[in-house]
Design a protein around this motif. Structure first.
Motif, PDB file in Angstrom:
ATOM      1  N   ARG A  88      37.870  47.696  41.577  1.00 13.69           N
ATOM      2  CA  ARG A  88      37.872  49.091  42.025  1.00 13.69           C
ATOM      3  C   ARG A  88      38.766  49.266  43.257  1.00 13.69           C
ATOM      4  O   ARG A  88      39.429  50.294  43.413  1.00 13.69           O
ATOM      5  N   ALA A  89      38.780  48.255  44.122  1.00  6.50           N
ATOM      6  CA  ALA A  89      39.684  48.310  45.283  1.00  6.50           C
ATOM      7  C   ALA A  89      41.147  48.284  44.827  1.00  6.50           C
ATOM      8  O   ALA A  89      42.000  48.977  45.394  1.00  6.50           O
ATOM      9  N   LEU A  90      41.443  47.484  43.779  1.00  4.39           N
ATOM     10  CA  LEU A  90      42.801  47.435  43.236  1.00  4.39           C
ATOM     11  C   LEU A  90      43.204  48.797  42.668  1.00  4.39           C
ATOM     12  O   LEU A  90      44.332  49.270  42.889  1.00  4.39           O
ATOM     13  N   VAL A  91      42.296  49.445  41.944  1.00  5.50           N
ATOM     14  CA  VAL A  91      42.607  50.748  41.347  1.00  5.50           C
ATOM     15  C   VAL A  91      42.916  51.775  42.430  1.00  5.50           C
ATOM     16  O   VAL A  91      43.771  52.645  42.253  1.00  5.50           O
ATOM     17  N   ARG A  92      42.215  51.682  43.563  1.00  3.94           N
ATOM     18  CA  ARG A  92      42.434  52.649  44.651  1.00  3.94           C
ATOM     19  C   ARG A  92      43.765  52.430  45.360  1.00  3.94           C
ATOM     20  O   ARG A  92      44.244  53.325  46.059  1.00  3.94           O
ATOM     21  N   ARG A  93      44.357  51.245  45.205  1.00  2.00           N
ATOM     22  CA  ARG A  93      45.620  50.970  45.881  1.00  2.00           C
ATOM     23  C   ARG A  93      46.745  51.779  45.242  1.00  2.00           C
ATOM     24  O   ARG A  93      46.752  52.037  44.039  1.00  2.00           O
ATOM     25  N   THR A  94      47.693  52.166  46.042  1.00  2.01           N
ATOM     26  CA  THR A  94      48.831  52.950  45.546  1.00  2.01           C
ATOM     27  C   THR A  94      50.146  52.204  45.755  1.00  2.01           C
ATOM     28  O   THR A  94      51.214  52.801  45.719  1.00  2.01           O
ATOM     29  N   ASP A  95      50.072  50.894  45.976  1.00  2.00           N
ATOM     30  CA  ASP A  95      51.298  50.128  46.193  1.00  2.00           C
ATOM     31  C   ASP A  95      51.651  49.351  44.930  1.00  2.00           C
ATOM     32  O   ASP A  95      51.108  49.572  43.849  1.00  2.00           O
ATOM     33  N   HIS A  96      52.551  48.384  45.092  1.00  2.00           N
ATOM     34  CA  HIS A  96      53.098  47.671  43.945  1.00  2.00           C
ATOM     35  C   HIS A  96      52.037  46.876  43.186  1.00  2.00           C
ATOM     36  O   HIS A  96      52.154  46.686  41.973  1.00  2.00           O
ATOM     37  N   ALA A  97      51.009  46.396  43.872  1.00  2.00           N
ATOM     38  CA  ALA A  97      50.010  45.538  43.229  1.00  2.00           C
ATOM     39  C   ALA A  97      49.358  46.215  42.035  1.00  2.00           C
ATOM     40  O   ALA A  97      49.032  45.568  41.041  1.00  2.00           O
ATOM     41  N   SER A  98      49.161  47.533  42.111  1.00  2.00           N
ATOM     42  CA  SER A  98      48.446  48.239  41.041  1.00  2.00           C
ATOM     43  C   SER A  98      49.385  48.995  40.098  1.00  2.00           C
ATOM     44  O   SER A  98      48.910  49.694  39.204  1.00  2.00           O
ATOM     45  N   GLU A  99      50.689  48.857  40.265  1.00  6.65           N
ATOM     46  CA  GLU A  99      51.633  49.647  39.466  1.00  6.65           C
ATOM     47  C   GLU A  99      51.486  49.405  37.971  1.00  6.65           C
ATOM     48  O   GLU A  99      51.665  50.313  37.161  1.00  6.65           O
ATOM     49  N   PHE A 100      51.151  48.154  37.580  1.00  7.34           N
ATOM     50  CA  PHE A 100      51.053  47.858  36.153  1.00  7.34           C
ATOM     51  C   PHE A 100      49.933  48.651  35.481  1.00  7.34           C
ATOM     52  O   PHE A 100      49.961  48.854  34.268  1.00  7.34           O
ATOM     53  N   LEU A 101      48.939  49.120  36.250  1.00  6.05           N
ATOM     54  CA  LEU A 101      47.849  49.913  35.687  1.00  6.05           C
ATOM     55  C   LEU A 101      48.287  51.343  35.370  1.00  6.05           C
ATOM     56  O   LEU A 101      47.617  52.045  34.584  1.00  6.05           O
ATOM     57  N   ALA A 327      46.978  31.098  49.589  1.00  6.98           N
ATOM     58  CA  ALA A 327      47.452  30.364  50.766  1.00  6.98           C
ATOM     59  C   ALA A 327      46.649  30.713  52.015  1.00  6.98           C
ATOM     60  O   ALA A 327      46.773  30.036  53.035  1.00  6.98           O
ATOM     61  N   GLY A 328      45.856  31.789  51.922  1.00  7.32           N
ATOM     62  CA  GLY A 328      45.022  32.166  53.060  1.00  7.32           C
ATOM     63  C   GLY A 328      45.736  32.970  54.120  1.00  7.32           C
ATOM     64  O   GLY A 328      45.188  33.176  55.203  1.00  7.32           O
ATOM     65  N   VAL A 329      46.954  33.459  53.829  1.00  6.28           N
ATOM     66  CA  VAL A 329      47.697  34.185  54.870  1.00  6.28           C
ATOM     67  C   VAL A 329      47.337  35.667  54.895  1.00  6.28           C
ATOM     68  O   VAL A 329      47.707  36.371  55.834  1.00  6.28           O
ATOM     69  N   ILE A 330      46.643  36.146  53.859  1.00  9.61           N
ATOM     70  CA  ILE A 330      46.206  37.542  53.837  1.00  9.61           C
ATOM     71  C   ILE A 330      45.019  37.651  52.893  1.00  9.61           C
ATOM     72  O   ILE A 330      44.889  36.869  51.950  1.00  9.61           O
ATOM     73  N   GLU A 331      44.140  38.599  53.178  1.00 15.04           N
ATOM     74  CA  GLU A 331      42.979  38.806  52.325  1.00 15.04           C
ATOM     75  C   GLU A 331      43.326  39.713  51.157  1.00 15.04           C
ATOM     76  O   GLU A 331      44.205  40.565  51.245  1.00 15.04           O
ATOM     77  N   SER A 332      42.617  39.515  50.044  1.00 14.90           N
ATOM     78  CA  SER A 332      42.818  40.341  48.856  1.00 14.90           C
ATOM     79  C   SER A 332      42.602  41.810  49.194  1.00 14.90           C
ATOM     80  O   SER A 332      41.647  42.176  49.863  1.00 14.90           O
ATOM     81  N   GLY A 333      43.522  42.655  48.724  1.00  8.86           N
ATOM     82  CA  GLY A 333      43.404  44.090  48.946  1.00  8.86           C
ATOM     83  C   GLY A 333      43.981  44.577  50.253  1.00  8.86           C
ATOM     84  O   GLY A 333      43.989  45.785  50.511  1.00  8.86           O
ATOM     85  N   LYS A 334      44.472  43.677  51.107  1.00  6.14           N
ATOM     86  CA  LYS A 334      45.050  44.078  52.388  1.00  6.14           C
ATOM     87  C   LYS A 334      46.561  43.877  52.376  1.00  6.14           C
ATOM     88  O   LYS A 334      47.107  43.140  51.559  1.00  6.14           O
TER      89      LYS A 334
END
Length: 530
Positions: A88-101, A327-334
């Motif tokens: 649900r957090a991915l769906v709310r994103r409006t950047d490249h990560a969710s573009e395939f949806l 790699a631990g350099v960033i949290e999922s969804g951020k």
């Protein structure tokens, strides 16, 4: 045509469809016998329906964040509730990560709302799925049909994206009931009022699963719902009856909005997690995050003094291969701030010859205008090599900011062309295999099936590269086939093998092909649109 999704994501979608198909087929079949305990009826089906929902959401997370997106730091798989929250957090994103949806969806915002609305009911499904799998506790047939069709509706909504559609055809659906869902609820409410104590748990759970709307998803009633699927207690039954009364006004729809799912705590940086050292890395996971942020501080501090102090380009490649979250350099969804991503973007360009990957960092950066301003400042003090690569990069960055295609005469056009060249080269691998038979470059007969599967997207190039590196074949054959496979690499899953090629001194003559493959893959998945 190359696959539109990652191989692991495709597998999960196919498993989702298969799970739902098994459940729907069973719901429409005649049971083999009478049950001594009727509560066991349809227990496997509710598990399969829940698995279908979880597998589909997991496929989307894997497509967005990589194959490890569904795994906790301790190596165990994430629970249904966490998969649901992260999807649900991915769906709310409006950047490249969710573009395939949302690829080629005419109106993305209503589509986003529909995905969130359909998955909002999955918290109820999560509560009873475990009861079916672990306690053998089934539900009424009406409730099973509603849940199966809810998951079918979810898969159908995912298929509206052109990236998802080819993998979500022939979605199973139950056609047993023509009644509106509200009519089914009214019938269940009547049966609850007339039921004896032993029959109440299954009726209550079934009613909650078919309600179009429920009181806010507070942990109290969800916990009670889960408990009565395993070990019914009188106080839980009384509590849920009271909740059900509030959820069943004359119109059977609440005035208020549905609440959020139960909150969970995600701790990717948990110090109790075991450090992992993949075969293609020189450094352990637990060192990468510390070094990453040390590089950020050094680069920003020196930039203020008018000096460039960039991290090594190899570190950026390694993180690209692992995945930012893994790699631990960033949290999922951020996302990164521009001051956090620019040192590594510039580092990937500050190389002789082919630049390293950097578009994957651009797509995870907030405030691209500020990022451009910082890199403009970098360009003023950079050497000729970095300035050249930055000038090419700015054309692509401006296209992303403006949400427009690249100009026709862009220097990045050669990278776009290389994607088509790699697709064509994949089709020629079988011919290469046959041409080298009997020579010192020949592969084993058992490799023929793998080679044949690459053009169809059934077998990844990276797996064969890793296999050859560990096979002990002659150096001439290894160099020839590593070069040919690098020229055919197109998938994110191929990147770890390409990084390992770059770490092999015996393959120094192939390094350029590996670098171009990494650049091509980064651009294909994260670069500006053409």
């Amino acid at each position: 045509m190359p696959p539109l999704l990652r191989r692991h994501a495709i597998r999960l979608l196919e498993a989702s469809l298969e799970s739902l198909d098994l459940a729907v087929s069973s719901l429409g079949a005649t049971k083999r016998r009478e049950f001594r305990d009727p509560a066991a009826r349809y227990a496997p089906e509710i598990g399969l329906i829940g698995a279908a929902a979880e597998l589909a959401m997991s496929a989307c997370l894997v497509q967005a964040y990589g194959p490890s997106a569904t795994v906790l730091p301790n190596g165990k798989f994430k629970p249904f509730s966490q998969i649901l929250d992260e999807f649900r957090a991915l769906v709310r994103r409006t950047d490249h990560a969710s573009e395939f949806l949302f690829q080629e969806v005419p109106d993305p915002e209503p589509h986003r709302d529909r995905l969130l609305g359909l998955t909002g009911a999955f918290s109820r499904l999560a509560s009873v799925r475990a009861g079916g799998l672990h306690a053998g506790q089934g539900l009424l047939h009406e409730a099973m049909v509603v849940q199966a069709n809810l998951v079918a509706d979810f898969l159908a909504s995912l298929s509206e994206s052109s990236r998802m559609r080819p993998y979500l055809t022939h979605i199973p659906r139950c056609l047993s009931y023509n009644e509106e869902r509200l009519v089914i609820v009214e019938d269940l409410a009547r049966r609850i009022a007339e039921a004896s104590q032993p029959d109440l748990p299954a009726l209550l759970v079934s009613a909650f699963l078919v309600l179009p709307d429920v009181p806010p998803n507070e942990p109290e009633w969800l916990a009670a719902l889960e408990r009565i699927t395993v070990a019914p207690r009188e106080r839980d039954i009384r509590y849920l009856l009271n909740v059900l009364e509030r959820a069943l006004p004359a119109t059977l729809v609440r005035a208020g909005k549905t609440g959020d799912a139960i909150p969970v705590v995600v701790k990717p940086g948990d110090p109790g997690a075991l450090p992992i050292e993949p075969q293609y890395l020189k450094r352990q996971f637990n060192n990468i995050r510390d070094q990453w942020y040390a590089d950020i501080n050094n680069a920003n501090g020196r930039l203020e003094a008018g000096v460039l102090d960039l991290p090594p380009a190899e570190a950026v490649r390694e993180v690209f291969a692992i995945g930012l979250e893994n790699a631990g350099v960033i949290e999922s969804g951020k996302n990164f701030g521009p001051h956090e991503s620019w040192p590594f973007i510039a580092a990937s360009m500050n190389v002789q010859g082919t630049p390293g990957p950097y578009w994957f960092l651009v797509r995870r950066t907030e405030d691209l205008g500020q990022l451009r301003a910082i890199l403009n400042k970098v360009s003023e003090i950079a050497g000729a090599r970095l300035r050249t690569h930055l000038s090419e990069f700015f054309v692509g960055l401006d296209a992303i900011i403006a949400k427009t295609p690249l100009p026709a005469d862009s220097a990045l056009e050669k990278v776009m062309n290389s994607i088509q060249e790699a697709t064509s080269h994949r089709a020629r691998l079988v011919e290469c295999f046959k041409r080298q038979e009997g020579s010192t470059r020949a592969l084993r007969d058992s490799d023929y099936e793998v080679i044949c599967g690459i053009p169809e997207g059934k077998r990844p190039v990276g797996d064969l590269i890793l296999q050859l590196l560990d096979s002990g074949i002659g150096l001439e054959a290894l160099r020839y086939w590593t070069r040919e496979l690098c020229k055919a690499a197109l998938e994110l899953d191929d990147v770890p093998a390409l990084v390992k090629v770059l770490q092999c001194r015996d393959l120094a003559s192939i390094h350029t092909f590996a670098r171009k493959a990494i650049q091509r893959i980064d651009y294909r998945f994260y670069g500006p649109s053409s």
